[in-house]
Design an enzyme around this catalytic site. Structure first.
Site, short mmCIF file in Angstrom:
data_model
loop_
_atom_site.label_atom_id
_atom_site.label_comp_id
_atom_site.label_asym_id
_atom_site.label_seq_id
_atom_site.Cartn_x
_atom_site.Cartn_y
_atom_site.Cartn_z
N ARG A 69 21.69 63.63 -17.32
CA ARG A 69 20.38 62.99 -17.26
C ARG A 69 19.33 63.88 -17.95
O ARG A 69 18.46 63.39 -18.65
CB ARG A 69 19.97 62.70 -15.80
N TYR A 121 2.56 43.47 -26.71
CA TYR A 121 3.85 42.95 -26.23
C TYR A 121 3.75 42.56 -24.74
O TYR A 121 3.17 43.31 -23.94
CB TYR A 121 4.92 44.04 -26.43
N ASP A 202 2.96 51.43 -30.85
CA ASP A 202 4.26 50.78 -30.71
C ASP A 202 4.59 50.20 -32.08
O ASP A 202 3.97 49.24 -32.53
CB ASP A 202 4.18 49.69 -29.64
N LYS A 227 15.57 46.63 -31.05
CA LYS A 227 15.29 45.76 -32.20
C LYS A 227 15.87 46.38 -33.47
O LYS A 227 17.05 46.55 -33.56
CB LYS A 227 13.78 45.51 -32.28
#
Ligand SMILES: *Cc1c(COP(=O)(O)O)cnc(C)c1O
Length: 441
Positions: A69, A121, A202, A227
């Site tokens: 992690r 978004y 972004d 994406k």
């Protein structure tokens, strides 16, 4: 060895330090080699998928990796590649684009204020208004920042900013109406009001091929890797890149503390996707330009929105803001034709938005087209090799109020197209037959 200091193993180091062999190299050379150095142990030219969750320590505290992690070798490879593609010092990968947003916002003091572009978004809007408010008492002001009138943008930003504004959140192009924000201008005004303001961009819609916000003055660039960067519609992941060691220290701590990290397998897939990012983006862009131009002439289509088209209100801004290498390659490939750019446009990403000739209040016309398409898949998301279409008013932006949709120009006749890598002639023929079958042409 003592526990790894932040910038030595777990966070991608300064390019000058370990990527010196690639200083001056182009985008694809870096994309293919940084993070994919042949293994010293086996000679493998592709990094292993390092599945181990934990790592042996030579003696207590003497380790390169401790627990996956906190840091993982495959994720490290990806993070170094991501930093190189954005021309930044530090890259961090997360389990989704949304967890990038959550992690950045978590770094803000309680009751801070955010200024966000108004058509941000949907998931980011939801996080600001439904989660950050409750969890941290954060307030967000949504401002109109995507306007060709810079005086109006300056006015709006000055009105929105407060003494407790910590973050300005930009998305350019916006979704789904592909409006552009003048990033250096917004940075300049925000920092003149308060030099401590952090500007986040972004940049998901353009990928690091078409836009590099750090070079435009942003402090942090955020991506949904889901994406274009991964590009094959098979990984949900996010990333951020920054040059700020103060920010990366906070964000690295939160990446580990919140724990929204990607798996080694997904990191490996995304690293694989990155190697073809430049060729994919160039093809997405040239096909999108061809489709945008062809649809401008089509009787079934009322408006075509594509920032690389001369008819787009921010066409000049697109030329200023596009990453220079993307523009140069487009000229070299003949997809942007020298002096003909003012007439012919140039590739600027793979997203094209259209308004059908049907009435904006007619809920059915778009669906008739969408259900008749055979190559385009009717689905949310974008940026994959396969072409996707969607009706924002009923799908991605259904949660936006009718009133706000009207303000943003999102009628029922608006269709968002993610142009994939199929043969562009086939895509054009598919659109044409669907328009005819729907009785629009
Ligand atoms: C998809 C998307 C996100 C969210 O990313 P996920 O990987 O789906 O969590 C954020 N911003 C933009 C612009 C996006 O398109």
């Amino acid at each position: 060895m003592s526990p790894a200091p932040i910038a030595s193993t777990s966070v991608s180091p300064a390019p000058g330090k370990t990527h010196s062999g690639h200083a001056g190299h182009g985008f694809s050379t870096k994309a293919i080699h940084i993070g994919s150095e042949p293994s010293e142990e086996t000679g493998a030219v592709i990094p292993a998928i390092s599945l181990s969750t934990t790592f042996k320590q030579k003696s207590v505290g003497d380790f390169k990796y401790e627990y996956s992690r906190s840091a993982n070798p495959t994720r490290d490879s990806l993070e170094r590649a991501l930093a190189a593609l954005e021309g930044g010092r530090f890259g961090l990968a997360f389990a989704s684009g949304s967890s990038v947003t959550a992690t950045i916002v978590s770094a803000l003091p309680p009751k801070s204020h955010i200024v966000s572009v108004n058509d941000v978004y949907g998931g980011t809007y939801r996080y600001f208004t439904k989660v950050a408010t409750l969890a941290q008492g954060i307030e967000t002001t949504f401002a109109e920042l995507a306007n060709a009138d810079t005086q109006l943008v300056e006015q709006n930003l000055r009105k929105a900013m407060r003494s407790d504004t910590k973050l300005v959140w930009i998305e350019s192009p916006t979704n789904p109406t592909l409006r552009l924000i003048d990033i250096p201008f917004v940075v300049k005004i925000a920092k003149s009001i308060n030099p401590e303001t952090t500007v986040v961009v972004d940049s998901t819609f353009l990928s690091p091929w078409y836009q590099n916000p750090l070079s435009l003055g942003a402090d942090i660039v955020a991506h949904s890797i889901t994406k274009y960067i991964n590009g094959h519609s098979d990984v949900v992941m996010g990333a951020l890149v920054t040059n700020s060691s103060a920010w990366v220290e906070k964000l690295k701590f939160l990446q580990n503390s919140i724990g929204a990290v990607p798996s080694a397998f997904d990191s490996w897939l995304a690293l694989r996707g990155i190697k073809t990012l430049a060729v994919r983006m160039q093809e997405h862009g040239s096909s999108a330009l061809i489709i945008a131009k062809a649809l401008t002439q089509h009787p079934a289509v009322k408006d075509v929105i594509y920032p690389g088209l001369p008819s787009h209100p921010s066409f000049q801004l697109a030329q200023r803001q596009i990453a220079p290498k993307a523009f140069e390659k487009a000229v070299a490939r003949g997809t942007a034709k020298g002096d003909g750019i003012e007439a012919n446009g140039f590739p600027y990403g793979g997203m094209v938005t259209i308004r059908l000739a049907s009435d904006a209040r007619d809920e059915q016309a778009a669906n008739k087209v969408l259900e008749r398409l055979q190559i385009f898949t009717l689905a949310e998301s974008l940026g994959g090799v396969e072409s996707l279409v969607e009706q924002p008013s009923k799908m991605t932006h259904a949660a936006v109020s009718q009133e706000d949709r009207d303000l943003l120009g999102i009628g029922h006749n608006l269709i968002r197209i993610s142009v994939g890598l199929e043969d562009v002639e086939d895509l054009l023929a598919d659109l044409d037959q669907a328009f005819r079958a729907a009785g629009l042409a």
